[in-house]
Write a protein that holds these residues in place. Structure first.
Motif, PDB file in Angstrom:
ATOM      1  N   ILE A   1       4.726   0.889   0.185  1.00 23.91           N
ATOM      2  CA  ILE A   1       3.359   1.339  -0.087  1.00 23.91           C
ATOM      3  C   ILE A   1       2.411   0.894   1.023  1.00 23.91           C
ATOM      4  O   ILE A   1       1.514   1.639   1.438  1.00 23.91           O
ATOM      5  N   THR A   2       2.602  -0.318   1.524  1.00 25.73           N
ATOM      6  CA  THR A   2       1.760  -0.812   2.621  1.00 25.73           C
ATOM      7  C   THR A   2       1.887   0.090   3.839  1.00 25.73           C
ATOM      8  O   THR A   2       0.885   0.457   4.473  1.00 25.73           O
ATOM      9  N   ILE A   3       3.108   0.466   4.169  1.00 26.48           N
ATOM     10  CA  ILE A   3       3.339   1.353   5.315  1.00 26.48           C
ATOM     11  C   ILE A   3       2.728   2.733   5.052  1.00 26.48           C
ATOM     12  O   ILE A   3       2.082   3.321   5.927  1.00 26.48           O
ATOM     13  N   ALA A   4       2.934   3.256   3.837  1.00 26.86           N
ATOM     14  CA  ALA A   4       2.434   4.588   3.496  1.00 26.86           C
ATOM     15  C   ALA A   4       0.917   4.652   3.575  1.00 26.86           C
ATOM     16  O   ALA A   4       0.347   5.604   4.129  1.00 26.86           O
ATOM     17  N   VAL A   5       0.231   3.651   3.021  1.00 28.01           N
ATOM     18  CA  VAL A   5      -1.235   3.640   3.049  1.00 28.01           C
ATOM     19  C   VAL A   5      -1.742   3.553   4.489  1.00 28.01           C
ATOM     20  O   VAL A   5      -2.722   4.219   4.864  1.00 28.01           O
ATOM     21  N   THR A   6      -1.073   2.767   5.320  1.00 28.94           N
ATOM     22  CA  THR A   6      -1.466   2.663   6.725  1.00 28.94           C
ATOM     23  C   THR A   6      -1.367   4.015   7.416  1.00 28.94           C
ATOM     24  O   THR A   6      -2.270   4.414   8.177  1.00 28.94           O
ATOM     25  N   LEU A   7      -0.283   4.749   7.155  1.00 26.88           N
ATOM     26  CA  LEU A   7      -0.112   6.072   7.764  1.00 26.88           C
ATOM     27  C   LEU A   7      -1.138   7.072   7.221  1.00 26.88           C
ATOM     28  O   LEU A   7      -1.676   7.891   7.977  1.00 26.88           O
TER      29      LEU A   7
ATOM     30  N   LYS B   1      16.873  -8.531  -9.535  1.00 24.76           N
ATOM     31  CA  LYS B   1      16.967  -7.160  -9.056  1.00 24.76           C
ATOM     32  C   LYS B   1      15.634  -6.427  -9.200  1.00 24.76           C
ATOM     33  O   LYS B   1      15.206  -5.692  -8.308  1.00 24.76           O
ATOM     34  N   LEU B   2      14.987  -6.626 -10.336  1.00 26.84           N
ATOM     35  CA  LEU B   2      13.691  -5.978 -10.563  1.00 26.84           C
ATOM     36  C   LEU B   2      12.643  -6.489  -9.571  1.00 26.84           C
ATOM     37  O   LEU B   2      11.820  -5.719  -9.067  1.00 26.84           O
ATOM     38  N   GLU B   3      12.667  -7.771  -9.285  1.00 25.88           N
ATOM     39  CA  GLU B   3      11.725  -8.328  -8.316  1.00 25.88           C
ATOM     40  C   GLU B   3      12.009  -7.813  -6.906  1.00 25.88           C
ATOM     41  O   GLU B   3      11.089  -7.593  -6.119  1.00 25.88           O
ATOM     42  N   ASP B   4      13.290  -7.614  -6.569  1.00 27.45           N
ATOM     43  CA  ASP B   4      13.637  -7.040  -5.262  1.00 27.45           C
ATOM     44  C   ASP B   4      13.102  -5.617  -5.135  1.00 27.45           C
ATOM     45  O   ASP B   4      12.592  -5.223  -4.076  1.00 27.45           O
ATOM     46  N   LYS B   5      13.211  -4.841  -6.212  1.00 35.48           N
ATOM     47  CA  LYS B   5      12.662  -3.484  -6.207  1.00 35.48           C
ATOM     48  C   LYS B   5      11.147  -3.513  -6.027  1.00 35.48           C
ATOM     49  O   LYS B   5      10.576  -2.690  -5.297  1.00 35.48           O
ATOM     50  N   ALA B   6      10.502  -4.443  -6.688  1.00 38.95           N
ATOM     51  CA  ALA B   6       9.051  -4.564  -6.565  1.00 38.95           C
ATOM     52  C   ALA B   6       8.644  -4.911  -5.133  1.00 38.95           C
ATOM     53  O   ALA B   6       7.665  -4.377  -4.605  1.00 38.95           O
ATOM     54  N   LYS B   7       9.407  -5.809  -4.493  1.00 37.52           N
ATOM     55  CA  LYS B   7       9.113  -6.173  -3.111  1.00 37.52           C
ATOM     56  C   LYS B   7       9.252  -4.974  -2.180  1.00 37.52           C
ATOM     57  O   LYS B   7       8.423  -4.770  -1.285  1.00 37.52           O
ATOM     58  N   LEU B   8      10.306  -4.166  -2.398  1.00 34.56           N
ATOM     59  CA  LEU B   8      10.491  -2.966  -1.579  1.00 34.56           C
ATOM     60  C   LEU B   8       9.350  -1.987  -1.793  1.00 34.56           C
ATOM     61  O   LEU B   8       8.891  -1.334  -0.841  1.00 34.56           O
ATOM     62  N   ASN B   9       8.891  -1.863  -3.025  1.00 35.03           N
ATOM     63  CA  ASN B   9       7.746  -0.992  -3.309  1.00 35.03           C
ATOM     64  C   ASN B   9       6.513  -1.436  -2.544  1.00 35.03           C
ATOM     65  O   ASN B   9       5.795  -0.623  -1.958  1.00 35.03           O
ATOM     66  N   VAL B  10       6.233  -2.717  -2.568  1.00 35.41           N
ATOM     67  CA  VAL B  10       5.044  -3.247  -1.883  1.00 35.41           C
ATOM     68  C   VAL B  10       5.117  -2.954  -0.387  1.00 35.41           C
ATOM     69  O   VAL B  10       4.135  -2.504   0.227  1.00 35.41           O
ATOM     70  N   ILE B  11       6.270  -3.165   0.217  1.00 41.48           N
ATOM     71  CA  ILE B  11       6.427  -2.914   1.652  1.00 41.48           C
ATOM     72  C   ILE B  11       6.247  -1.424   1.958  1.00 41.48           C
ATOM     73  O   ILE B  11       5.517  -1.042   2.890  1.00 41.48           O
TER      74      ILE B  11
ATOM     75  N   TYR C   1      -3.176   6.607  -6.273  1.00 37.54           N
ATOM     76  CA  TYR C   1      -1.836   6.434  -6.853  1.00 37.54           C
ATOM     77  C   TYR C   1      -1.056   5.340  -6.125  1.00 37.54           C
ATOM     78  O   TYR C   1      -0.415   4.484  -6.758  1.00 37.54           O
ATOM     79  N   LEU C   2      -1.101   5.362  -4.794  1.00 37.48           N
ATOM     80  CA  LEU C   2      -0.371   4.352  -4.025  1.00 37.48           C
ATOM     81  C   LEU C   2      -0.964   2.958  -4.254  1.00 37.48           C
ATOM     82  O   LEU C   2      -0.242   1.964  -4.313  1.00 37.48           O
ATOM     83  N   PHE C   3      -2.276   2.912  -4.381  1.00 34.65           N
ATOM     84  CA  PHE C   3      -2.937   1.626  -4.633  1.00 34.65           C
ATOM     85  C   PHE C   3      -2.495   1.060  -5.983  1.00 34.65           C
ATOM     86  O   PHE C   3      -2.153  -0.120  -6.099  1.00 34.65           O
ATOM     87  N   ILE C   4      -2.475   1.916  -7.016  1.00 31.63           N
ATOM     88  CA  ILE C   4      -2.047   1.465  -8.341  1.00 31.63           C
ATOM     89  C   ILE C   4      -0.575   1.072  -8.322  1.00 31.63           C
ATOM     90  O   ILE C   4      -0.169   0.081  -8.948  1.00 31.63           O
ATOM     91  N   ALA C   5       0.245   1.844  -7.590  1.00 30.45           N
ATOM     92  CA  ALA C   5       1.673   1.511  -7.488  1.00 30.45           C
ATOM     93  C   ALA C   5       1.853   0.132  -6.869  1.00 30.45           C
ATOM     94  O   ALA C   5       2.704  -0.651  -7.309  1.00 30.45           O
ATOM     95  N   GLY C   6       1.050  -0.168  -5.859  1.00 32.42           N
ATOM     96  CA  GLY C   6       1.120  -1.497  -5.246  1.00 32.42           C
ATOM     97  C   GLY C   6       0.706  -2.595  -6.202  1.00 32.42           C
ATOM     98  O   GLY C   6       1.338  -3.663  -6.253  1.00 32.42           O
ATOM     99  N   ILE C   7      -0.352  -2.334  -6.972  1.00 36.80           N
ATOM    100  CA  ILE C   7      -0.817  -3.321  -7.950  1.00 36.80           C
ATOM    101  C   ILE C   7       0.264  -3.593  -8.996  1.00 36.80           C
ATOM    102  O   ILE C   7       0.530  -4.751  -9.361  1.00 36.80           O
ATOM    103  N   MET C   8       0.927  -2.524  -9.472  1.00 34.46           N
ATOM    104  CA  MET C   8       1.967  -2.698 -10.488  1.00 34.46           C
ATOM    105  C   MET C   8       3.150  -3.481  -9.933  1.00 34.46           C
ATOM    106  O   MET C   8       3.729  -4.323 -10.625  1.00 34.46           O
ATOM    107  N   ALA C   9       3.502  -3.227  -8.664  1.00 31.38           N
ATOM    108  CA  ALA C   9       4.623  -3.951  -8.059  1.00 31.38           C
ATOM    109  C   ALA C   9       4.279  -5.425  -7.846  1.00 31.38           C
ATOM    110  O   ALA C   9       5.093  -6.314  -8.111  1.00 31.38           O
ATOM    111  N   ILE C  10       3.068  -5.671  -7.379  1.00 27.33           N
ATOM    112  CA  ILE C  10       2.633  -7.057  -7.168  1.00 27.33           C
ATOM    113  C   ILE C  10       2.540  -7.796  -8.499  1.00 27.33           C
ATOM    114  O   ILE C  10       2.823  -9.004  -8.586  1.00 27.33           O
TER     115      ILE C  10
END
Length: 283
Positions: A73-79, A61-71, A113-122
């Motif tokens: 964050i990727t979309i958010a940074v692109t926008l 479950k925790l890994e699924d949450k991390a995967k959703l975060n990565v996705i 912040y978004l970059f660090i959030a992505g790093i923590m999720a990865i």
């Protein structure tokens, strides 16, 4: 003060908690001592299996949450990287040096912040991608050895899940802070106000006219070089006297009073239309 630091720098708090959990995990590995139970053989093996399965399910479950975060964050940074229009809108609306730097800081911080959030999720998916399993040799041994192994795995997996949860939670905190920064930018962009700065602006009388053009008839004149110097000196003198303050047609007389210069001004550009001798005009 510590609370403020924890909110603004969640990754700092994450580092401290992670250090404590890793130290606990290392102690478990070194000592081999786990939950203190006097008679481990009396524990129902089915209960241990259920608890062990729970730790694996929590990990997933925790890994699924991390995967959703990565996705996300990727979309958010692109926008965000395509939001130059929003920043230009704020800059044009307020036209204030301090506001522009505040906007730049908020935008930069939100991206960080978004970059660090992505790093923590990865990190959850890579660095913490480890589980502790029951050894096959203990399955065929006495129940006491099997119970010990289950307790070992359950305890270490729970600690590992705490590490995963810590990173996922920090990732969410960073996303929260980034959204706050972006929300402030949105408010600044949509506020129904408009400011104008007088810094760097000039009045109509201070308008600098720099572009000078000449008609074809003047350029073709054999004495154009000599005429050009006299014309530009006359125009420069008129500008210094604030005689050229708006678009339109103007007539100038050179310093010795012998030449009449007809010019046109449009969009801060001067076009010299013709020059004539004063004597010829009088005649």
């Amino acid at each position: 003060m510590n609370k403020i630091i924890s909110v603004l720098l969640p990754f700092y708090e994450n580092k401290k908690v992670t250090k404590i959990l890793r130290s606990k995990l290392n102690d478990l590995n070194d000592s081999g001592e786990f939950d203190i139970i006097e008679d481990k053989s009396s524990i129902n093996i089915d209960i241990l299996k259920e608890k062990y399965s729970e730790t694996i399910a929590i990990k997933d479950k925790l890994e699924d949450k991390a995967k959703l975060n990565v996705i996300g964050i990727t979309i958010a940074v692109t926008l965000i990287m395509g939001s130059t229009g929003l920043l230009n809108n704020i800059s044009n609306k307020y036209n204030q040096f301090l506001i522009e730097w505040i906007v730049f800081a908020l935008f930069s911080v939100s991206v960080v912040y978004l970059f660090i959030a992505g790093i923590m999720a990865i990190k959850v998916l890579i660095d913490e991608n480890e589980i502790y399993v029951v050894q096959l040799k203990n399955v065929i041994n006495t129940p006491e050895f099997l119970n010990d192994d289950y307790i070992r795995c359950i305890t270490k997996n729970r600690t590992k899940n705490l590490l995963r949860n810590n990173s996922v939670y920090t990732s969410y905190e960073c996303i929260r802070n980034a959204l706050v920064c972006l929300f402030i930018l949105l408010i600044l962009s949509t506020l129904p106000v408009h400011f104008e700065s007088n810094i760097g602006k000039t009045s109509d009388k201070d308008v600098i006219l720099t572009d000078i053009y000449y008609s074809a008839s003047l350029v073709s004149n054999t004495n154009f070089d000599d005429l050009k110097q006299s014309i530009e000196e006359t125009i420069s003198s008129a500008k210094n006297k604030n005689e050229l303050v708006a678009d339109g047609l103007f007539g100038l007389i050179n310093s010795d009073g012998r030449v009449f210069i007809k010019i046109s001004i449009k969009d801060k550009a001067i076009t010299v239309l013709s020059i004539e001798s004063i004597e010829k005009i009088i005649q």
